[in-house]
Structures are given as structure tokens and as C-alpha cells.
Motif scaffolding. Structure first.
Motif, PDB file in Angstrom:
ATOM      1  N   GLN A  28      36.902  32.535  38.486  1.00  0.00           N
ATOM      2  CA  GLN A  28      37.888  31.460  38.543  1.00  0.00           C
ATOM      3  C   GLN A  28      39.054  31.836  39.443  1.00  0.00           C
ATOM      4  O   GLN A  28      39.570  31.005  40.187  1.00  0.00           O
ATOM      5  CB  GLN A  28      38.407  31.129  37.138  1.00  0.00           C
ATOM      6  CG  GLN A  28      39.354  29.923  37.142  1.00  0.00           C
ATOM      7  CD  GLN A  28      40.111  29.761  35.847  1.00  0.00           C
ATOM      8  OE1 GLN A  28      40.626  30.740  35.310  1.00  0.00           O
ATOM      9  NE2 GLN A  28      40.162  28.553  35.343  1.00  0.00           N
ATOM     10  N   LEU A  29      39.454  33.119  39.402  1.00  0.00           N
ATOM     11  CA  LEU A  29      40.572  33.559  40.225  1.00  0.00           C
ATOM     12  C   LEU A  29      40.237  33.411  41.709  1.00  0.00           C
ATOM     13  O   LEU A  29      41.095  33.030  42.506  1.00  0.00           O
ATOM     14  CB  LEU A  29      40.939  35.008  39.911  1.00  0.00           C
ATOM     15  CG  LEU A  29      42.160  35.583  40.647  1.00  0.00           C
ATOM     16  CD1 LEU A  29      43.393  34.729  40.392  1.00  0.00           C
ATOM     17  CD2 LEU A  29      42.414  37.022  40.212  1.00  0.00           C
ATOM     18  N   LEU A  30      38.988  33.676  42.070  1.00  0.00           N
ATOM     19  CA  LEU A  30      38.579  33.494  43.460  1.00  0.00           C
ATOM     20  C   LEU A  30      38.650  32.018  43.860  1.00  0.00           C
ATOM     21  O   LEU A  30      39.053  31.689  44.978  1.00  0.00           O
ATOM     22  CB  LEU A  30      37.163  34.044  43.664  1.00  0.00           C
ATOM     23  CG  LEU A  30      37.023  35.571  43.527  1.00  0.00           C
ATOM     24  CD1 LEU A  30      35.568  35.977  43.654  1.00  0.00           C
ATOM     25  CD2 LEU A  30      37.890  36.292  44.556  1.00  0.00           C
ATOM     26  N   ARG A  31      38.274  31.140  42.935  1.00  0.00           N
ATOM     27  CA  ARG A  31      38.392  29.706  43.218  1.00  0.00           C
ATOM     28  C   ARG A  31      39.857  29.288  43.331  1.00  0.00           C
ATOM     29  O   ARG A  31      40.219  28.484  44.198  1.00  0.00           O
ATOM     30  CB  ARG A  31      37.697  28.900  42.111  1.00  0.00           C
ATOM     31  CG  ARG A  31      36.171  29.003  42.149  1.00  0.00           C
ATOM     32  CD  ARG A  31      35.523  27.924  41.287  1.00  0.00           C
ATOM     33  NE  ARG A  31      35.878  28.064  39.877  1.00  0.00           N
ATOM     34  CZ  ARG A  31      35.198  28.805  39.019  1.00  0.00           C
ATOM     35  NH1 ARG A  31      34.130  29.508  39.415  1.00  0.00           N
ATOM     36  NH2 ARG A  31      35.550  28.863  37.739  1.00  0.00           N
ATOM     37  N   LEU A  32      40.684  29.843  42.454  1.00  0.00           N
ATOM     38  CA  LEU A  32      42.113  29.539  42.522  1.00  0.00           C
ATOM     39  C   LEU A  32      42.707  30.034  43.837  1.00  0.00           C
ATOM     40  O   LEU A  32      43.558  29.370  44.438  1.00  0.00           O
ATOM     41  CB  LEU A  32      42.844  30.187  41.341  1.00  0.00           C
ATOM     42  CG  LEU A  32      42.570  29.606  39.957  1.00  0.00           C
ATOM     43  CD1 LEU A  32      43.212  30.485  38.881  1.00  0.00           C
ATOM     44  CD2 LEU A  32      43.086  28.178  39.851  1.00  0.00           C
ATOM     45  N   ALA A  33      42.236  31.213  44.276  1.00  0.00           N
ATOM     46  CA  ALA A  33      42.735  31.761  45.536  1.00  0.00           C
ATOM     47  C   ALA A  33      42.314  30.878  46.712  1.00  0.00           C
ATOM     48  O   ALA A  33      43.096  30.648  47.646  1.00  0.00           O
ATOM     49  CB  ALA A  33      42.218  33.186  45.726  1.00  0.00           C
ATOM     50  N   ALA A  34      41.083  30.385  46.660  1.00  0.00           N
ATOM     51  CA  ALA A  34      40.609  29.490  47.719  1.00  0.00           C
ATOM     52  C   ALA A  34      41.437  28.207  47.745  1.00  0.00           C
ATOM     53  O   ALA A  34      41.814  27.706  48.823  1.00  0.00           O
ATOM     54  CB  ALA A  34      39.131  29.168  47.501  1.00  0.00           C
ATOM     55  N   ASP A  35      41.739  27.680  46.559  1.00  0.00           N
ATOM     56  CA  ASP A  35      42.569  26.475  46.466  1.00  0.00           C
ATOM     57  C   ASP A  35      43.967  26.756  47.002  1.00  0.00           C
ATOM     58  O   ASP A  35      44.570  25.926  47.693  1.00  0.00           O
ATOM     59  CB  ASP A  35      42.621  26.021  45.002  1.00  0.00           C
ATOM     60  CG  ASP A  35      43.219  24.623  44.858  1.00  0.00           C
ATOM     61  OD1 ASP A  35      42.978  23.775  45.744  1.00  0.00           O
ATOM     62  OD2 ASP A  35      43.908  24.380  43.838  1.00  0.00           O
TER      63      ASP A  35
END
Length: 290
Positions: free
Chosen positions: A238-245
Motif C-alpha cells: 500500500q505504501l508503494l501505491r501511496l508513493a505512486a499517488d
């Protein structure tokens, strides 16, 4: 006259991680306990490493209420931000319940806002900013609820002490002995000012030599790596997705929207608690207690 009772609720920070004593941990709460009164204090540390707000409400709070403490600390929240299940509404409701139940018994409540784990670990910006946003949300809730419940509140999430490496252990997330002592000294000063402590202030200087750099590296290579991994494994995808966002919004110049969205979530969570408290009082129940 019975001794002063102090119950400490929370996670590894309150458990004392970073301040070793014998085969276990000591920490700021144990150091503070001796200064609460001139006579011996009955101190019970209920904090558990890795605990989240749900663990405090489910297990630690009932145990604390059974002790009927005169002083109770609830310092919690960082582990909530490191989970994919993070929900500021749930965090706020749990904290409100814990604070309300302890103060309803007459305990002096101690709370603290906490540092941003991403900044403490030195994570890259795109990874650190989502965690910082979550920690700011938790701290905002803690500030508001501390005021609501009349807590003795310590601003531990900011200040020069965060960048003083002499105060922190090898893992960068927990204070070393010197840092734990500073927390104890600062809490003691606030309690003394509030007329809730009359014992001697904790000593600010360490009792034991600071761990060597080699000892710190050895800890990080063995126990430390596992400690971080256990707490971040479910967050990483999820953190990787948040970082992408985060990077997407930054590229478009719309990062402010993420901050606004987080602030709105906090406002909604606190507003929901206000409605809940009004209903509880109207029905003759204690606010914050289910």
C-alpha cells in the motif's frame, strides 16, 4: 493511605524499547514513576511492543481500569500509521474511548503527540510524505482529544530533540536511555506544574554507557531488521501505491489536495465523536465508554 498507582498503556515506546535494563526494557514511564510521589509508587506497565489503538482498547484498557490508577498514560498511534488498515476514524474513536474511561475513574491522564516515523527512518520523500500525513492526522486527533478530556499533554512530535542522534537508539524509531530520560523529565515537569507530582524529578543523565556504534549496527543487522520488517510487511504494497499517488500529484502540482483530504478526514472523525458524546450523555452513559 494507599500508594499512588500509575498505569502505562501503549506500544514499544512506553514498554521501554531502546532503554535496556538487565534482560528487559525500562523506559520513560518507569523512570517517571519514581518521581510521581515522595512515597513508593505502584507502577504497572501494560504497554506491548507492536500494539495499536485497537490493542489498547481491547486488552490494556480493561486491565488498567481494574487497577483504578491515579495516573494513567496512553501514548499510542505510530503502529496504526504503519498498517494498511489505517483508519483515522477508528483511531479517534478508540482514543476517545480510552481517554474517557480512564478520566471517568478520576485518573490524571498523560498523552503525547509522536514523531513521524518516515522522517525518523530517513525514508525518501515519496515514501515519507504519506506516513507524515498519517502521523499528523493522529497527532491532530490526540491534541483535540487531550484538550477535551483534560489530559496532561506532551508535545513530543516536534523540536530539536528529534534530530539529536545522542537521544536515539540504533533503530532510529525509539529513544535511547538519554531520550527516554528526557521524556520522563518533560512529563514530570508538566505533572508538577499541574500539581499532580511531588516526587523528585528523574535524573536527566544516563545511568549506563551509550551503546557503541558497532553494537548498534549489530542490533540493526539482527533483531532490528526483523523488528522493522514485522511492522511494515503488510504496509509495503500500500505504501508503494501511496508513493505512486504522491508522485502523480506532485508532477501535476496538486499535492495540496492530499493534505486537504487528510484534514477533512480528521475533521469528520472528530465531528462524529462530538455527536457520539452528545448521544451518550443524553442516554445517561459516560462519554467515550461503550
Amino acid at each position: 493511605m494507599r500508594p499512588v498507582r500509575f498505569a502505562a498503556l501503549g506500544d514499544s515506546l512506553t514498554e521501554g524499547v531502546g532503554d535496556p535494563l538487565g534482560d528487559g526494557w525500562r523506559g520513560w514511564a518507569a523512570l517517571l514513576a519514581d518521581g510521581l510521589a515522595e512515597e513508593p509508587v505502584e507502577f504497572t506497565n501494560l504497554a506491548v511492543s507492536g500494539a495499536q489503538t485497537r490493542d489498547v482498547v481491547a486488552a490494556q484498557l480493561p486491565a488498567a481500569l481494574a487497577l483504578r490508577p491515579d495516573v494513567a498514560s496512553v501514548v499510542i498511534g505510530v503502529n496504526d500509521t504503519l498498517r494498511r488498515t489505517f483508519d483515522i476514524h477508528a483511531v479517534a474513536a478508540r482514543l476517545d474511548r480510552a481517554y474517557g474511561a480512564l478520566t471517568a475513574q478520576g485518573a490524571v491522564l498523560l498523552t503525547a503527540c509522536l514523531p513521524d516515523p518516515g522522517a525518523m527512518l530517513g525514508l525518501p520523500g515519496a515514501l515519507a510524505r504519506p506516513l507524515a500525513r498519517r502521523q499528523r492526522a493522529v497527532n491532530t486527533v490526540v491534541h483535540a482529544l487531550s484538550e477535551r478530556h483534560g489530559a496532561v499533554h506532551l508535545h513530543a512530535g516536534e523540536g530539536a530533540w528529534l534530530t539529536d542522534r545522542a537521544l536515539w537508539s540504533a533503530d532510529r524509531l525509539h529513544p535511547g536511555e538519554r531520550g527516554h530520560r528526557q521524556l520522563a523529565v518533560r512529563f514530570h515537569a508538566l505533572l508538577t506544574e499541574a500539581g499532580a507530582a511531588n516526587g523528585a524529578a528523574p535524573a536527566p543523565e544516563p545511568e549506563f554507557p551509550a551503546p557503541t556504534r558497532m553494537a548498534g549496527l549489530r542490533w540493526m543487522a539482527t533483531a532490528g531488521t526483523g523488528w522493522v520488517a514485522r511492522r511494515c510487511t503488510d504496509l509495503l504494497p500500500q505504501l508503494l501505491r501511496l508513493a505512486a499517488d504522491e508522485m502523480h500529484h506532485r508532477a501535476r502540482g496538486t499535492s495540496a489536495r492530499l493534505d486537504v483530504r487528510a484534514a477533512q478526514a480528521v475533521s469528520t472523525a472528530l465531528a462524529a465523536l462530538s455527536v457520539s458524546v452528545s448521544v451518550s450523555v443524553g442516554e445517561g452513559r459516560e462519554p467515550g465508554v461503550a
